[in-house]
Design an enzyme around this catalytic site. Structure first.
Site, PDB file in Angstrom:
ATOM      1  N   GLU A  91       0.806  -1.202   0.000  1.00 46.38           N
ATOM      2  CA  GLU A  91       0.000   0.000   0.000  1.00 46.38           C
ATOM      3  C   GLU A  91       0.847   1.263   0.000  1.00 46.38           C
ATOM      4  O   GLU A  91       1.933   1.300   0.584  1.00 46.38           O
ATOM      5  CB  GLU A  91      -0.925  -0.022   1.225  1.00 46.38           C
ATOM      6  CG  GLU A  91      -1.954  -1.124   1.058  1.00 46.38           C
ATOM      7  CD  GLU A  91      -2.787  -1.379   2.302  1.00 46.38           C
ATOM      8  OE1 GLU A  91      -3.996  -1.542   2.154  1.00 46.38           O
ATOM      9  OE2 GLU A  91      -2.237  -1.409   3.389  1.00 46.38           O
ATOM     10  N   CYS A 138       3.289   8.193   1.807  1.00 41.46           N
ATOM     11  CA  CYS A 138       3.870   7.157   2.659  1.00 41.46           C
ATOM     12  C   CYS A 138       3.989   5.895   1.811  1.00 41.46           C
ATOM     13  O   CYS A 138       2.994   5.405   1.289  1.00 41.46           O
ATOM     14  CB  CYS A 138       2.938   6.933   3.851  1.00 41.46           C
ATOM     15  SG  CYS A 138       3.468   5.595   4.924  1.00 41.46           S
ATOM     16  N   CYS A 152       6.662  -8.033   6.469  1.00 47.06           N
ATOM     17  CA  CYS A 152       7.865  -7.637   7.209  1.00 47.06           C
ATOM     18  C   CYS A 152       8.255  -8.801   8.118  1.00 47.06           C
ATOM     19  O   CYS A 152       7.396  -9.451   8.711  1.00 47.06           O
ATOM     20  CB  CYS A 152       7.601  -6.385   8.046  1.00 47.06           C
ATOM     21  SG  CYS A 152       9.066  -5.815   8.951  1.00 47.06           S
ATOM     22  N   CYS A 184       6.986  -6.915  14.955  1.00 46.29           N
ATOM     23  CA  CYS A 184       6.697  -6.071  16.123  1.00 46.29           C
ATOM     24  C   CYS A 184       5.276  -6.417  16.582  1.00 46.29           C
ATOM     25  O   CYS A 184       4.381  -6.605  15.755  1.00 46.29           O
ATOM     26  CB  CYS A 184       6.809  -4.593  15.757  1.00 46.29           C
ATOM     27  SG  CYS A 184       8.476  -4.168  15.209  1.00 46.29           S
ATOM     28  N   CYS A 219       2.014  -4.408  15.272  1.00 42.13           N
ATOM     29  CA  CYS A 219       1.987  -3.967  13.864  1.00 42.13           C
ATOM     30  C   CYS A 219       1.314  -5.007  12.985  1.00 42.13           C
ATOM     31  O   CYS A 219       1.707  -6.177  12.986  1.00 42.13           O
ATOM     32  CB  CYS A 219       3.414  -3.718  13.381  1.00 42.13           C
ATOM     33  SG  CYS A 219       3.512  -3.375  11.619  1.00 42.13           S
ATOM     34  N   CYS A 267      -1.104   4.505  10.283  1.00 36.52           N
ATOM     35  CA  CYS A 267       0.136   3.780  10.573  1.00 36.52           C
ATOM     36  C   CYS A 267      -0.158   2.411  11.148  1.00 36.52           C
ATOM     37  O   CYS A 267      -0.962   2.282  12.067  1.00 36.52           O
ATOM     38  CB  CYS A 267       0.941   4.484  11.648  1.00 36.52           C
ATOM     39  SG  CYS A 267       1.304   6.155  11.286  1.00 36.52           S
TER      40      CYS A 267
HETATM   41  N1  SAH Z   1       9.490  -0.748   9.525  1.00 46.41           N
HETATM   42  C1  SAH Z   1       9.673   0.630   9.753  1.00 46.41           C
HETATM   43  C2  SAH Z   1       8.775   1.521   8.918  1.00 46.41           C
HETATM   44  C3  SAH Z   1       7.337   1.117   8.760  1.00 46.41           C
HETATM   45  S1  SAH Z   1       6.299   1.174  10.181  1.00 46.41           S
HETATM   46  C4  SAH Z   1       9.546   0.973  11.216  1.00 46.41           C
HETATM   47  O1  SAH Z   1       9.134   0.107  11.988  1.00 46.41           O
HETATM   48  O2  SAH Z   1       9.920   2.063  11.582  1.00 46.41           O
HETATM   49  C5  SAH Z   1       5.989   2.925  10.369  1.00 46.41           C
HETATM   50  C6  SAH Z   1       5.608   3.335  11.790  1.00 46.41           C
HETATM   51  O3  SAH Z   1       4.308   2.860  12.154  1.00 46.41           O
HETATM   52  C7  SAH Z   1       6.568   2.763  12.830  1.00 46.41           C
HETATM   53  O4  SAH Z   1       6.935   3.722  13.781  1.00 46.41           O
HETATM   54  C8  SAH Z   1       5.724   1.690  13.454  1.00 46.41           C
HETATM   55  O5  SAH Z   1       6.184   1.359  14.712  1.00 46.41           O
HETATM   56  C9  SAH Z   1       4.355   2.325  13.459  1.00 46.41           C
HETATM   57  N2  SAH Z   1       3.277   1.369  13.692  1.00 46.41           N
HETATM   58  C10 SAH Z   1       3.253   0.062  13.393  1.00 46.41           C
HETATM   59  N3  SAH Z   1       2.078  -0.480  13.748  1.00 46.41           N
HETATM   60  C11 SAH Z   1       1.339   0.500  14.297  1.00 46.41           C
HETATM   61  C12 SAH Z   1      -0.003   0.578  14.826  1.00 46.41           C
HETATM   62  N4  SAH Z   1      -0.780  -0.494  14.844  1.00 46.41           N
HETATM   63  N5  SAH Z   1      -0.429   1.760  15.273  1.00 46.41           N
HETATM   64  C13 SAH Z   1       0.347   2.854  15.210  1.00 46.41           C
HETATM   65  N6  SAH Z   1       1.597   2.864  14.710  1.00 46.41           N
HETATM   66  C14 SAH Z   1       2.089   1.694  14.256  1.00 46.41           C
HETATM   67 FE1  SF4 Z   2       8.120  -4.300  10.426  1.00 48.71          FE
HETATM   68 FE2  SF4 Z   2       5.860  -3.281  11.411  1.00 48.71          FE
HETATM   69 FE3  SF4 Z   2       7.988  -3.618  12.999  1.00 48.71          FE
HETATM   70 FE4  SF4 Z   2       8.025  -1.700  11.097  1.00 48.71          FE
HETATM   71  S1  SF4 Z   2       6.663  -1.788  12.875  1.00 48.71           S
HETATM   72  S2  SF4 Z   2       9.669  -3.174  11.589  1.00 48.71           S
HETATM   73  S3  SF4 Z   2       6.825  -2.713   9.471  1.00 48.71           S
HETATM   74  S4  SF4 Z   2       6.836  -5.257  11.988  1.00 48.71           S
END
Ligand code: SAH
Ligand code: SF4
Length: 361
Positions: A91, A104, A111, A115, A118, A338
């Site tokens: 996306e 974005c 990924c 995390c 996420c 996000c």
């Molecule tokens: N992988 C990279 C970039 C993509 S994620 C990273 O982790 O930085 C972009 C941002 O969205 C990151 O700060 C991530 O922690 C945040 N993010 C992921 N899942 C989220 C959620 N469910 N709600 C709010 N922010 C989230």
């Molecule tokens: Fe990967 Fe989501 Fe963690 Fe970013 S926040 S490193 S996209 S798992």
């Protein structure tokens, strides 16, 4: 297979044309047509010799991923779902604001870093995107949104905060960044292009050497015990090493601060005490904080922090002279916020069924 020219940055395009016996300046002409004009058809590139145009039409192409769906949010946010094959989609999200237009973009299908908060991470890793698939998101969005009255493309800022960890797809990400920065292509300033990372320390050092752009680091916790759980890559690159890498990055960064992203999870990382611990933790890194209210997705155990908890957390940081913003949740109604970017979330059975039928929903 024709060579997709979107896969080549200026250096690679020059090498490609030289190999065809062409002069290097042809690369500049082509870059201008492709990115500044937005022209995908060689026949329309009138200042390029007819013989070269003819040659290119046989051995090269300019193609972006198929667009599966476009969604428009009530707040003007737009989301495009791009087909990257084998039942996977990524996306790109456009966020209009009064003084800028931000896109974005995604760097990987899925990924690997998992995390816990996420939805992309929950999907698992499929593959790295090619340069064409990364820069193609910007090409497509500009093509759709067009230019403003001053003749500039609608998109003035790019953030690599979509799906995937850009620094684990390093060389394709850097080639795409170079096309964003190149004066012959999009010519964006380094300050307007941001890479967001969960903290891949060696790759942060490489980025500083090879293509320093603005850097956002996903911190999310004030100590290793909690960060190990939320951002598992912390077990490999703990906070001490990560913060040292941030300081090194600043030696060559286009901005004099690191942006720390901090997702606000109710009862997990949002107490006043944790805010104080965070202030002590980042004391020697010039930084700003961006608090991101957690965006829920199906089956997550987490809840978004309450607004008063977010405000108290912010106040502690601000009292310590750390500029802190709370990210507005945009595109909520189309799951474009996000961490909600899940692309094609398919369970295993559905995935294999799709692979068999070759169909993408
Ligand atoms: N992988 C990279 C970039 C993509 S994620 C990273 O982790 O930085 C972009 C941002 O969205 C990151 O700060 C991530 O922690 C945040 N993010 C992921 N899942 C989220 C959620 N469910 N709600 C709010 N922010 C989230
Ligand atoms: Fe990967 Fe989501 Fe963690 Fe970013 S926040 S490193 S996209 S798992």
């Amino acid at each position: 297979m024709p060579q997709n020219l979107l896969d080549l940055d200026a250096h690679a395009l020059t090498a490609y044309l030289t190999e065809m016996g062409e002069k290097p300046f042809r690369a500049k002409q082509l870059l201008r047509w492709i990115y500044q004009v937005g022209e995908p058809d060689f026949a329309a590139m009138t200042d390029i010799a007819a013989t070269l145009r003819e040659k290119l039409s046989h051995c090269a192409s300019i193609v972006v991923s198929d667009i599966l769906r476009e969604e428009l949010s009530d707040d003007g946010t737009r989301k495009w779902l791009l087909n990257v094959g084998t039942g996977n989609a990524v996306e790109a999200v456009y966020i209009p604001e009064s003084t800028r237009g931000t896109l974005c973009i995604s760097s990987q299908a899925g990924c690997a870093l998992d995390c816990s908060f996420c939805s992309t991470g929950k999907q698992g890793f499929n593959r790295n995107l090619s340069v064409a698939e990364i820069i193609g998101q910007l090409w497509w969005a500009n093509h759709q949104l067009g230019k403003n009255a001053e003749g500039n493309w609608a998109i003035s800022n790019v953030v690599m905060m979509g799906m995937g960890e850009p620094l684990l797809n390093f060389s394709n990400t850097v080639s795409a960044l170079r096309l964003m920065l190149d004066d012959q292509a999009y010519g964006l300033s380094r300050r307007r292009v941001t890479v967001s990372t969960s903290g891949i320390v060696p790759a942060m050092d490489r980025l500083r050497e090879e293509c320093p752009v603005a850097l956002a680091v996903s911190l999310h916790a004030p100590n290793d015990a909690l960060r190990d759980k939320l951002v598992p890559i912390n077990q490999k690159y703990p906070l001490k090493e990560l913060l040292a890498a941030c300081r090194r990055y600043l030696e060559r960064a286009p901005r004099d601060f690191i942006t720390f992203e901090y997702v606000m999870l109710d009862g997990v990382n949002d107490s006043v005490q944790q805010a104080h611990e965070l202030v002590r933790r980042v004391a020697d890194v010039p930084c700003k904080f961006n608090l991101i209210p957690f965006n829920p997705f199906p089956q997550t155990p987490y809840l978004r922090s309450r607004p008063d908890a977010i405000a108290r957390f912010r106040d502690v940081l601000m009292q310590a002279d750390i500029v802190t913003t709370t990210r507005k949740t945009r595109g909520d109604d189309i799951a474009a916020a996000c961490g909600q970017l899940a692309g094609q979330v398919l369970d295993k059975t559905k995935r294999s069924r799709l692979l068999h039928s070759g169909e993408v929903v």
